[in-house]
Design an enzyme around this catalytic site. Structure first.
Site, PDB file in Angstrom:
ATOM      1  N   ARG A 156       0.852  -1.188   0.000  1.00 15.05           N
ATOM      2  CA  ARG A 156       0.000   0.000   0.000  1.00 15.05           C
ATOM      3  C   ARG A 156       0.890   1.240   0.000  1.00 15.05           C
ATOM      4  O   ARG A 156       1.814   1.352   0.794  1.00 15.05           O
ATOM      5  CB  ARG A 156      -0.917   0.017   1.228  1.00 15.05           C
ATOM      6  CG  ARG A 156      -1.912   1.171   1.245  1.00 15.05           C
ATOM      7  CD  ARG A 156      -2.706   1.179   2.548  1.00 15.05           C
ATOM      8  NE  ARG A 156      -3.493  -0.043   2.697  1.00 15.05           N
ATOM      9  CZ  ARG A 156      -4.681  -0.237   2.166  1.00 15.05           C
ATOM     10  NH1 ARG A 156      -5.234   0.714   1.417  1.00 15.05           N
ATOM     11  NH2 ARG A 156      -5.342  -1.352   2.378  1.00 15.05           N
ATOM     12  N   HIS A 175      -5.363   7.976   8.831  1.00 13.39           N
ATOM     13  CA  HIS A 175      -6.139   6.734   8.759  1.00 13.39           C
ATOM     14  C   HIS A 175      -5.115   5.600   8.627  1.00 13.39           C
ATOM     15  O   HIS A 175      -4.686   5.277   7.517  1.00 13.39           O
ATOM     16  CB  HIS A 175      -7.091   6.766   7.559  1.00 13.39           C
ATOM     17  CG  HIS A 175      -7.967   7.985   7.520  1.00 13.39           C
ATOM     18  ND1 HIS A 175      -9.163   8.071   8.205  1.00 13.39           N
ATOM     19  CD2 HIS A 175      -7.799   9.182   6.896  1.00 13.39           C
ATOM     20  CE1 HIS A 175      -9.708   9.258   7.985  1.00 13.39           C
ATOM     21  NE2 HIS A 175      -8.894   9.953   7.196  1.00 13.39           N
ATOM     22  N   THR A 176      -4.722   5.044   9.759  1.00 13.00           N
ATOM     23  CA  THR A 176      -3.595   4.108   9.750  1.00 13.00           C
ATOM     24  C   THR A 176      -3.865   2.855   8.936  1.00 13.00           C
ATOM     25  O   THR A 176      -2.935   2.291   8.348  1.00 13.00           O
ATOM     26  CB  THR A 176      -3.219   3.708  11.193  1.00 13.00           C
ATOM     27  OG1 THR A 176      -4.369   3.168  11.859  1.00 13.00           O
ATOM     28  CG2 THR A 176      -2.702   4.905  11.967  1.00 13.00           C
ATOM     29  N   CYS A 177      -5.115   2.409   8.887  1.00 16.68           N
ATOM     30  CA  CYS A 177      -5.415   1.193   8.124  1.00 16.68           C
ATOM     31  C   CYS A 177      -5.194   1.399   6.630  1.00 16.68           C
ATOM     32  O   CYS A 177      -4.951   0.443   5.887  1.00 16.68           O
ATOM     33  CB  CYS A 177      -6.853   0.752   8.371  1.00 16.68           C
ATOM     34  SG  CYS A 177      -7.159   0.140  10.049  1.00 16.68           S
ATOM     35  N   PHE A 178      -5.273   2.664   6.198  1.00 18.90           N
ATOM     36  CA  PHE A 178      -5.152   2.967   4.772  1.00 18.90           C
ATOM     37  C   PHE A 178      -3.884   3.761   4.456  1.00 18.90           C
ATOM     38  O   PHE A 178      -3.701   4.181   3.313  1.00 18.90           O
ATOM     39  CB  PHE A 178      -6.390   3.735   4.296  1.00 18.90           C
ATOM     40  CG  PHE A 178      -7.678   2.995   4.549  1.00 18.90           C
ATOM     41  CD1 PHE A 178      -8.052   1.934   3.739  1.00 18.90           C
ATOM     42  CD2 PHE A 178      -8.500   3.342   5.616  1.00 18.90           C
ATOM     43  CE1 PHE A 178      -9.240   1.245   3.975  1.00 18.90           C
ATOM     44  CE2 PHE A 178      -9.675   2.655   5.859  1.00 18.90           C
ATOM     45  CZ  PHE A 178     -10.049   1.606   5.035  1.00 18.90           C
TER      46      PHE A 178
END
Length: 224
Positions: A156, A175-178
């Protein structure tokens, strides 16, 4: 005192009276010999006490290391690990501690802006002024990790999304997940620098804070 050197009576007395038992890393008392809680350490037995204590501290996690060894063996042939130094293995598992901004730029995509946008320039200028420790804190803020991938193709890319029409009072949002940073349109480099520095210093509760962060060894990052 060391295994080889015996303490004098004054040094032994200063230790407050020792027995052949000690608290391990979990705080649980461990006997170095049978009935060690009731056996006092004397000048004559001090070297044996030091030897047993050293041996216990070096081997107390033997079972855990065996489990780690078995786990590694399911991922990579153990015999091949001999081709690596401990530093090579650390970098493969944990990543490189130095945050290379040029590498990060090559893996950055932009939304509502481009790499030449003045506000994006403020962000990169701020990151360039940061110490390595602060750059690692920035990665934790935007991604929940403190190092960049060691491979050329990342799963990513870092995404910078510019928020138009926002004032200088707003803070950047991650937004750490993204692996995404919502970047307000700050009016100057100085404000952008100050806002980012505030976030990476005070806004780490996304993944862990307090005792939890210490358990991740984040507080041990004492370089720079």
């Amino acid at each position: 005192f060391s295994v080889c050197d015996k303490p004098d009576e004054e040094a032994l007395a200063a230790m407050g009276g020792l027995q052949f038992a000690y608290p391990d890393v979990t705080g649980e008392e461990v006997e170095l010999i049978e009935g060690g809680r009731e056996v006092s350490v004397t000048l004559e037995t001090s070297s044996e006490f030091a030897r047993l204590l050293l041996q216990n501290r070096l081997t107390f996690d033997h079972l855990q290391l065996q489990a780690l060894h078995r786990g590694l063996a399911t991922v990579v042939p153990i015999q091949l690990l001999r081709l690596w130094s401990w530093r090579d293995l650390q970098e493969r598992v944990c990543g490189v501690p130095e945050v290379d901004l040029e590498n990060l730029k090559r893996h950055t995509t932009y939304k509502n802006c481009s790499s030449t946008n003045v506000h994006v320039g403020y962000m990169w200028q701020a990151l360039n002024s940061f110490t390595q420790k602060q750059r690692r804190s920035f990665l934790r803020f935007v991604w929940g990790r403190s190092s960049l991938p060691t491979v050329d193709k990342w799963e990513r890319n870092f995404t910078v999304q510019l928020l138009s029409g926002t004032g200088d009072s707003r803070l950047p949002c991650s937004h750490t997940c993204f692996f995404t940073l919502d970047l307000p349109s700050f009016s100057s480099y100085e404000i952008c620098h100050a806002k980012l520095l505030y976030c990476i210093t005070h806004c780490l509760a996304i993944d862990a804070d307090g005792a939890a962060a210490r358990s991740l060894n984040w507080d041990e990052d004492d370089e720079d």
